[in-house]
Design a protein around this motif. Structure first.
Motif, PDB file in Angstrom:
ATOM      1  N   TYR A   1       0.783  -1.235   0.000  1.00 28.97           N
ATOM      2  CA  TYR A   1       0.000   0.000   0.000  1.00 28.97           C
ATOM      3  C   TYR A   1       0.820   1.293   0.000  1.00 28.97           C
ATOM      4  CZ  TYR A   1      -4.611  -2.155   0.253  1.00 28.97           C
ATOM      5  OH  TYR A   1      -5.757  -2.829  -0.060  1.00 28.97           O
ATOM      6  N   PRO A   2       2.034   1.327   0.599  1.00 29.20           N
ATOM      7  CA  PRO A   2       2.773   2.602   0.546  1.00 29.20           C
ATOM      8  C   PRO A   2       3.368   2.910  -0.832  1.00 29.20           C
ATOM      9  CG  PRO A   2       3.597   1.153   2.304  1.00 29.20           C
ATOM     10  CD  PRO A   2       2.714   0.337   1.439  1.00 29.20           C
ATOM     11  N   ILE A   3       3.437   1.880  -1.701  1.00 30.93           N
ATOM     12  CA  ILE A   3       4.150   2.076  -2.978  1.00 30.93           C
ATOM     13  C   ILE A   3       3.568   3.205  -3.839  1.00 30.93           C
ATOM     14  CG2 ILE A   3       4.808   0.948  -5.147  1.00 30.93           C
ATOM     15  CD1 ILE A   3       5.336  -1.586  -3.497  1.00 30.93           C
ATOM     16  N   PRO A   4       2.248   3.243  -4.086  1.00 30.23           N
ATOM     17  CA  PRO A   4       1.728   4.365  -4.899  1.00 30.23           C
ATOM     18  C   PRO A   4       2.072   5.732  -4.300  1.00 30.23           C
ATOM     19  CG  PRO A   4       0.039   2.688  -4.624  1.00 30.23           C
ATOM     20  CD  PRO A   4       1.179   2.286  -3.744  1.00 30.23           C
ATOM     21  N   ALA A   5       1.923   5.853  -2.967  1.00 30.54           N
ATOM     22  CA  ALA A   5       2.221   7.141  -2.321  1.00 30.54           C
ATOM     23  C   ALA A   5       3.694   7.516  -2.521  1.00 30.54           C
ATOM     24  CB  ALA A   5       1.873   7.075  -0.838  1.00 30.54           C
ATOM     25  N   LEU A   6       4.580   6.511  -2.436  1.00 31.05           N
ATOM     26  CA  LEU A   6       6.011   6.748  -2.646  1.00 31.05           C
ATOM     27  C   LEU A   6       6.297   7.206  -4.071  1.00 31.05           C
ATOM     28  CD1 LEU A   6       8.240   4.047  -0.931  1.00 31.05           C
ATOM     29  CD2 LEU A   6       8.809   6.453  -1.294  1.00 31.05           C
ATOM     30  N   LEU A   7       5.642   6.541  -5.037  1.00 39.49           N
ATOM     31  CA  LEU A   7       5.844   6.896  -6.445  1.00 39.49           C
ATOM     32  C   LEU A   7       5.428   8.339  -6.703  1.00 39.49           C
ATOM     33  CD1 LEU A   7       4.516   3.634  -8.124  1.00 39.49           C
ATOM     34  CD2 LEU A   7       6.860   4.473  -8.225  1.00 39.49           C
ATOM     35  N   TYR A   8       4.278   8.725  -6.138  1.00 40.75           N
ATOM     36  CA  TYR A   8       3.811  10.100  -6.323  1.00 40.75           C
ATOM     37  C   TYR A   8       4.787  11.085  -5.697  1.00 40.75           C
ATOM     38  CZ  TYR A   8      -0.742   8.802  -8.249  1.00 40.75           C
ATOM     39  OH  TYR A   8      -1.740   8.330  -9.060  1.00 40.75           O
ATOM     40  N   LEU A   9       5.373  10.696  -4.529  1.00 44.21           N
ATOM     41  CA  LEU A   9       6.331  11.558  -3.850  1.00 44.21           C
ATOM     42  C   LEU A   9       7.546  11.819  -4.749  1.00 44.21           C
ATOM     43  CD1 LEU A   9       6.760  12.815  -0.925  1.00 44.21           C
ATOM     44  CD2 LEU A   9       8.376  10.949  -0.570  1.00 44.21           C
ATOM     45  N   VAL A  10       8.097  10.727  -5.315  1.00 43.76           N
ATOM     46  CA  VAL A  10       9.261  10.870  -6.212  1.00 43.76           C
ATOM     47  C   VAL A  10       8.902  11.756  -7.406  1.00 43.76           C
ATOM     48  CG1 VAL A  10      10.891   9.629  -7.690  1.00 43.76           C
ATOM     49  CG2 VAL A  10      10.179   8.624  -5.512  1.00 43.76           C
ATOM     50  N   LYS A  11       7.706  11.524  -7.972  1.00 42.59           N
ATOM     51  CA  LYS A  11       7.261  12.326  -9.114  1.00 42.59           C
ATOM     52  C   LYS A  11       7.160  13.800  -8.747  1.00 42.59           C
ATOM     53  CE  LYS A  11       3.611  13.840 -11.112  1.00 42.59           C
ATOM     54  NZ  LYS A  11       2.160  14.000 -11.203  1.00 42.59           N
TER      55      LYS A  11
ATOM     56  N   LEU B   1       8.772  15.346  -6.438  1.00 43.97           N
ATOM     57  CA  LEU B   1      10.119  15.897  -6.253  1.00 43.97           C
ATOM     58  C   LEU B   1      10.732  16.253  -7.601  1.00 43.97           C
ATOM     59  CD1 LEU B   1      11.597  13.642  -3.426  1.00 43.97           C
ATOM     60  CD2 LEU B   1      11.159  16.112  -3.352  1.00 43.97           C
ATOM     61  N   LEU B   2      10.589  15.324  -8.567  1.00 46.91           N
ATOM     62  CA  LEU B   2      11.126  15.561  -9.916  1.00 46.91           C
ATOM     63  C   LEU B   2      10.541  16.844 -10.518  1.00 46.91           C
ATOM     64  CD1 LEU B   2      11.300  12.177 -11.869  1.00 46.91           C
ATOM     65  CD2 LEU B   2      13.168  13.763 -11.378  1.00 46.91           C
TER      66      LEU B   2
ATOM     67  N   ILE C   1       9.330  12.046 -19.505  1.00 45.72           N
ATOM     68  CA  ILE C   1       8.916  10.650 -19.742  1.00 45.72           C
ATOM     69  C   ILE C   1       8.984   9.863 -18.425  1.00 45.72           C
ATOM     70  CG2 ILE C   1       9.594   8.507 -20.906  1.00 45.72           C
ATOM     71  CD1 ILE C   1      10.376  10.374 -23.329  1.00 45.72           C
ATOM     72  N   VAL C   2      10.044  10.098 -17.631  1.00 51.33           N
ATOM     73  CA  VAL C   2      10.160   9.412 -16.336  1.00 51.33           C
ATOM     74  C   VAL C   2       8.978   9.790 -15.440  1.00 51.33           C
ATOM     75  CG1 VAL C   2      11.503   9.288 -14.196  1.00 51.33           C
ATOM     76  CG2 VAL C   2      12.656   9.117 -16.415  1.00 51.33           C
ATOM     77  N   MET C   3       8.641  11.078 -15.420  1.00 54.12           N
ATOM     78  CA  MET C   3       7.511  11.521 -14.602  1.00 54.12           C
ATOM     79  C   MET C   3       6.202  10.896 -15.066  1.00 54.12           C
ATOM     80  SD  MET C   3       8.381  15.500 -13.913  1.00 54.12           S
ATOM     81  CE  MET C   3       6.770  15.865 -13.273  1.00 54.12           C
ATOM     82  N   ALA C   4       6.028  10.822 -16.386  1.00 55.57           N
ATOM     83  CA  ALA C   4       4.808  10.214 -16.923  1.00 55.57           C
ATOM     84  C   ALA C   4       4.755   8.737 -16.528  1.00 55.57           C
ATOM     85  CB  ALA C   4       4.759  10.362 -18.438  1.00 55.57           C
TER      86      ALA C   4
END
Lengths: 344, 344
Positions: free
Chosen positions: B117-127, B129-130, B205-208
């Motif tokens: 469950y934390p994975i989507p939240a983490l992905l959005y966080l990295v995005k 930041l980018l 592209i990475v963000m997308a």
């Protein structure tokens, strides 16, 4: 008009006369050698039209770069019609010497057959006259955008007059073809079209209907008698084209032609343009005979995109983001049109 | 992760648990009452998402017109997550009192279930930041355009990760959806995106991909156990959302919160925006559960168009020709997506 089934004089002459259109909707793999030949012929005329149309626009840019038009446009138009007539006659002469004169390839005709041939030329004449008046309501970039209404009018008239059906997917493809072409042509001045007054819209729609009707009517004439040789049909279409353009010379450029001569101001590029217009015109007729108006619209739309891409290399044009987006949409439209047929 | 088939606790609870997705591709008329209920539920959550997303953008414009953001954005984001958590718990409390606590609606969970469950939240966080770094390479109007790459990345990852198929027509529809959305957003400054340097493209592209992956991964988590109550799944998703946003408050706005208080600068419109974001977030989860990421993309795209139209009336915005063309293409994409399903 009478519809006579006669010996098929088409080049693949192996089958009974049959409307090419009856093949539409069948996947290629399921059809025999005659159908394949017809499909190949349809592809060749379509590619020829695409190539000729795109080089046509490039020649126009080239001639504009070379300076102003020094020649009379009306004499050039007349020359195009005359050249098309001559080319049709030359093709017929070859056919006559190979196959002899038959009911389908003889030049002589009945009033009944030929009576409808001036109609497309007349419709185009009216449309071209209207063109002068629409600029009172619309500026040039706006007119460029409004011309894409032709796509929709051709589709609607094709359905109503020729009673041919497009599948749901093909209709969807046709709508996005129109939107895609318009998008590809967008520039910072295009938004002016949104200020078009009511009269401007009415004229633009009438012009689109006239142009669409001329195209669809030409297809109806040419398809009416499928076994009739296309060169004979072209000959009669172009004879009336010559006649109407002769009138235009007298009305518009009589003095210039009298004083400076018929071919005054012609350059190498003028001759190239006339040659190109003549071949494009013949390609349009061939597409009407062996394919249809819908194929013609797709062909000229793709040609518009090709012209822009080639212009980048030839004239250092810059492509806009709108062009890329429009091209993507047009490409998807072409794809959907082709798969829409099979799934019908 | 385990996949347990348990008693269906969904509201229409009449059938054995079944992945809603297995219904895709069947025409409505051929399905039974349970399927119709599911289809109705799918439509309602999709409409809710469309409505909430479009009003969300309007609230943002409204709050901008009212002046600068006076509040800390991080505390607002935290409030949104907390509100979603509270709403999920409230819904669960009602279900527990009606149906009792079952294996599917109990809040307690295994590490095995909740570990992802934390994975989507983490992905959005990295995005997110980018997002700060991409502006070194791309300006704001360019970024607006590049964000539409999300549409393509979502489609591709949906196919690869969830292994769901789109028909040829649906792929074509998805491509023109992306082109249409981008066209609708074109403005005279958009062409700047064509000057994006290589690094900018890579980051875009990475963000997308991150954004698409987060969406598709959320769907995978929620669909993994179809019988599990959506409110429990939401609760755990939002708990991690709260946790990550708490970190963001400490890192970014610690001083402001300490000095001026957590809710400093909140106005009526701030509260409305938080409420709207919370409801939109729940609607996204519902769409993931009962429909899919593709429906979500269509829903938010249509919402973008609705926002623009409503803004004409609310804020006197002017719609461009590009907007009309893009909207036409998006509408055709929606139509093609729906008929593409049936014809598969």
């Amino acid at each position: 008009m009478e519809y006579r089934k006669l010996k098929d004089q088409d080049k693949d002459g192996a089958s009974a006369p049959e409307d090419v259109e009856s093949l539409r909707g069948k996947p290629i793999s399921a059809v025999g050698p005659v159908e394949r030949t017809k499909w190949k012929r349809k592809s060749i005329v379509t590619l020829a039209l695409t190539f000729l149309t795109s080089s046509q626009a490039i020649l126009i840019v080239w001639s504009k770069r070379a300076g102003k038009y020094e020649y009379s446009v009306t004499t050039a138009n007349f020359s195009v019609e005359a050249l098309k007539c001559a080319l049709s006659l030359a093709a017929l002469a070859r056919i006559w010497s190979n196959e002899g004169v038959t009911e389908d390839n003889r030049l002589s005709t009945t009033l009944d057959e030929v009576g409808v041939y001036p109609i497309p030329a007349l419709l185009y004449l009216v449309k071209n006259l209207l063109q002068y008046y629409i600029f009172a309501y619309v500026d040039a970039p706006g007119y460029q955008i409004l011309k894409n209404l032709n796509i929709i009018s051709t589709g609607v008239l094709y359905r109503i007059i020729l009673k041919r059906k497009l599948s749901e997917i093909q209709w969807a493809a046709f709508i996005i073809l129109c939107a895609g072409c318009t998008t590809a042509q967008l520039n910072p001045k295009s938004d002016s079209v949104l200020q078009t007054p009511f009269q401007g819209w009415v004229m633009a729609i009438v012009m689109a209907l006239l142009s669409g009707f001329a195209g669809v009517y030409t297809e109806a004439i040419i398809k009416k008698r499928p076994s009739r040789n296309i060169n004979v049909q072209n000959f009669w279409l172009y004879v009336f084209g010559m006649a109407f353009n002769a009138v235009a010379i007298v009305v518009q450029d009589f003095d210039a032609v009298m004083n400076k001569g018929f071919f005054h101001g012609y350059s190498f590029i003028t001759v190239l343009m006339i040659l190109n217009h003549a071949l494009s015109g013949i390609a349009v007729s061939m597409v009407m005979k062996y394919a249809d108006n819908i194929v013609k619209v797709y062909s000229t739309s793709v040609a518009m995109l090709l012209t822009a891409v080639v212009s980048v290399f030839l004239f250092g044009f810059h492509l806009s983001l709108a062009f890329f987006l429009g091209s993507t949409v047009v490409s998807v439209a072409v794809y959907l049109h082709s798969i829409g047929k099979v799934q019908r």
